[in-house]
Motif scaffolding. Structure first.
Motif, PDB file in Angstrom:
ATOM      1  N   ALA A 335      -5.168   1.511   6.757  1.00 13.74           N
ATOM      2  CA  ALA A 335      -4.599   1.136   5.462  1.00 13.74           C
ATOM      3  C   ALA A 335      -4.927  -0.320   5.136  1.00 13.74           C
ATOM      4  O   ALA A 335      -5.245  -0.655   3.982  1.00 13.74           O
ATOM      5  CB  ALA A 335      -3.091   1.362   5.464  1.00 13.74           C
ATOM      6  N   ARG A 336      -4.837  -1.188   6.137  1.00 18.04           N
ATOM      7  CA  ARG A 336      -5.227  -2.593   5.930  1.00 18.04           C
ATOM      8  C   ARG A 336      -6.688  -2.690   5.491  1.00 18.04           C
ATOM      9  O   ARG A 336      -7.030  -3.466   4.594  1.00 18.04           O
ATOM     10  CB  ARG A 336      -5.044  -3.406   7.216  1.00 18.04           C
ATOM     11  CG  ARG A 336      -3.614  -3.786   7.545  1.00 18.04           C
ATOM     12  CD  ARG A 336      -3.549  -4.608   8.831  1.00 18.04           C
ATOM     13  NE  ARG A 336      -4.348  -5.822   8.732  1.00 18.04           N
ATOM     14  CZ  ARG A 336      -5.432  -6.086   9.451  1.00 18.04           C
ATOM     15  NH1 ARG A 336      -5.886  -5.204  10.342  1.00 18.04           N
ATOM     16  NH2 ARG A 336      -6.070  -7.225   9.292  1.00 18.04           N
ATOM     17  N   GLN A 337      -7.539  -1.900   6.124  1.00 14.91           N
ATOM     18  CA  GLN A 337      -8.952  -1.932   5.763  1.00 14.91           C
ATOM     19  C   GLN A 337      -9.167  -1.436   4.343  1.00 14.91           C
ATOM     20  O   GLN A 337     -10.010  -1.959   3.608  1.00 14.91           O
ATOM     21  CB  GLN A 337      -9.759  -1.082   6.752  1.00 14.91           C
ATOM     22  CG  GLN A 337     -11.273  -1.164   6.564  1.00 14.91           C
ATOM     23  CD  GLN A 337     -11.796  -2.582   6.729  1.00 14.91           C
ATOM     24  OE1 GLN A 337     -11.448  -3.272   7.685  1.00 14.91           O
ATOM     25  NE2 GLN A 337     -12.632  -3.023   5.793  1.00 14.91           N
ATOM     26  N   ALA A 338      -8.391  -0.441   3.918  1.00 21.08           N
ATOM     27  CA  ALA A 338      -8.496   0.046   2.542  1.00 21.08           C
ATOM     28  C   ALA A 338      -8.062  -1.021   1.546  1.00 21.08           C
ATOM     29  O   ALA A 338      -8.659  -1.162   0.471  1.00 21.08           O
ATOM     30  CB  ALA A 338      -7.652   1.308   2.378  1.00 21.08           C
ATOM     31  N   MET A 339      -7.028  -1.794   1.898  1.00 27.20           N
ATOM     32  CA  MET A 339      -6.620  -2.904   1.033  1.00 27.20           C
ATOM     33  C   MET A 339      -7.765  -3.886   0.848  1.00 27.20           C
ATOM     34  O   MET A 339      -8.014  -4.372  -0.262  1.00 27.20           O
ATOM     35  CB  MET A 339      -5.420  -3.631   1.661  1.00 27.20           C
ATOM     36  CG  MET A 339      -4.112  -2.869   1.649  1.00 27.20           C
ATOM     37  SD  MET A 339      -3.246  -2.972   0.064  1.00 27.20           S
ATOM     38  CE  MET A 339      -2.726  -4.694   0.031  1.00 27.20           C
ATOM     39  N   LEU A 340      -8.480  -4.166   1.932  1.00 25.61           N
ATOM     40  CA  LEU A 340      -9.570  -5.132   1.879  1.00 25.61           C
ATOM     41  C   LEU A 340     -10.785  -4.565   1.150  1.00 25.61           C
ATOM     42  O   LEU A 340     -11.361  -5.210   0.274  1.00 25.61           O
ATOM     43  CB  LEU A 340      -9.955  -5.549   3.303  1.00 25.61           C
ATOM     44  CG  LEU A 340     -10.956  -6.692   3.435  1.00 25.61           C
ATOM     45  CD1 LEU A 340     -10.346  -8.000   2.943  1.00 25.61           C
ATOM     46  CD2 LEU A 340     -11.413  -6.839   4.884  1.00 25.61           C
TER      47      LEU A 340
END
Length: 405
Positions: A335-340
């Motif tokens: 999910a963090r990677q999707a935010m980025l």
């Protein structure tokens, strides 16, 4: 031969626990032309920077300087210069960075003692005084704001306790200075260090440091130059600072009126550090702290408006970062990677017992502003829904907006 293209970083909104997006004026200052290290403009800029950081730290300490290096360089300079091998150091640990202070003190060959509380909590003054009475340390090394847990340790009563027991008091204010209350003189601090990359709104690479007169006496007593010792072989005891680069006695002589050569000052970082302090003081130190508090409260309301739980004792949370419990069933790192990837917004993971359990979302420095909060919450809502979490439509932005009214 194929050469790489000129540097061209992607657009990012850095909303993690640091580093953060720098103030534009700081980046502009760092692009100013270089001058020689003893050019009158250079020495005048060094003097101006010292004066500015006295106001940032809320101190009259003459010994207020920059250490060229990241915030960890400031920590190492303070501990290495203040503690002789074998002397006792007490480190209250309430997160990852307390462990760091203990490690650095161990590397300085100190006799290190730690006390710990559960992550998400802070120490009471009585618990610290009990440990001081029992351990009888030379130095108390205490983090103010630990971004690994988001907790802010109250310091107001600790200095008086240390004075009563004849203990030097050092705090690592890397993550807290500029965005949380900080009063070096009023709180009886003997040493404090920070970094630019959090609430001060600059890049990592310069560590503001301030020392009380009592701390300067200790530093001076360990200086080879003061003792007339120039070569390593001249020293037969552990009284002298083992590091050359982190010998604060030599650093103070470089920044002081004697201007004794120690290293070549990192000119562009000096410009940036000066601008960080100038911007803060131009807005007003208390006004900046209040801005961090207001925007931090909005982010806290926003994540709760999305139905997310917050980690730790919120009453002792730093103004500038919140730890959000990752909902069950959501892959935190993905999910963090999707935010980025999808939104260009960076939020943080955590360490140790909190890794994979919380995200850390920062609102500090240049990014302590409403639009950064709204953008982050809107993106987080979208990503959470994509990863299967049921969250209120617009709940985060609406709650944050209400908190700002």
């Amino acid at each position: 031969m194929t050469f790489p293209a000129p540097i061209d970083p992607p657009a990012r909104l850095l909303m993690g626990p640091g580093p953060i997006s720098a103030y534009p004026s700081v980046l502009r200052a760092m692009s100013a032309p270089l001058v020689g290290q003893y050019d009158p403009f250079m020495t005048a800029t060094m003097n101006e920077t010292q004066s500015l950081y006295r106001d940032v730290f809320a101190t009259a300490n003459d010994a207020t300087v920059l250490i060229d290096g990241t915030s960890r360089a400031g920590i190492e300079a303070a501990i290495t210069s203040l503690v002789r091998p074998g002397e006792k150091v007490l480190v209250p640990v309430f997160g990852r960075f307390g462990h760091l202070l203990a490690e650095i003190a161990e590397r300085a060959l100190a006799d290190v003692h730690t006390i710990e509380v559960e992550w998400g909590q802070v120490f009471t003054p009585s618990a610290i005084e009990e440990a001081i009475t029992r351990v009888k340390p030379t130095l108390l090394a205490l983090v103010q704001g630990d971004t690994s847990t988001t907790m802010c340790q109250p310091l107001e009563e600790i200095g008086e306790i240390c004075r009563r027991h004849g203990v030097l008091f050092y705090t690592d204010a890397t993550a807290s200075l500029g965005g949380n209350d900080f009063e070096a003189d009023a709180w009886g601090l003997d040493a404090a260090t920070a970094g630019l990359q959090k609430c001060l709104g600059g890049p990592s690479g310069s560590a503001p440091l301030t020392l009380s007169d009592r701390a300067v006496e200790v530093v001076r007593s360990r200086s080879r130059i003061e003792a007339g010792i120039r070569e390593e072989g001249d020293a037969s005891a552990d009284d002298f600072v083992r590091s050359n680069y982190f010998d604060l006695g030599m650093v103070l002589d470089y920044w002081g009126p004697r201007r004794l050569n120690h290293h070549t000052e990192a000119t562009s970082m000096l410009y940036g550090a000066r601008e960080c302090a100038r911007v803060l003081l131009l807005e007003g130190r208390n006004a900046v702290i209040e801005r961090h508090r207001r925007i931090g409260d909005a982010m806290l309301a926003g994540v709760r408006g999305l139905g997310l739980d917050v980690f730790g004792d919120v009453a002792h949370k730093m103004t500038n970062v919140v730890a959000v419990e990752i909902p069950d069933g959501v892959a935190g790192d993905a999910a963090r990677q999707a935010m980025l990837t999808d939104f260009g917004i960076e939020i943080g993971t955590s360490f140790g017992p909190l890794h994979g359990r919380v995200w850390r979302i920062g609102t500090m420095g240049y990014n302590a502003r409403p639009d950064a909060v709204f953008s982050t919450l809107a993106a987080l809502e979208h990503v959470l829904r994509r990863f299967g979490a049921r969250v209120p439509v617009g709940g985060g932005v609406d709650a944050a907006a209400e908190a700002l009214t």
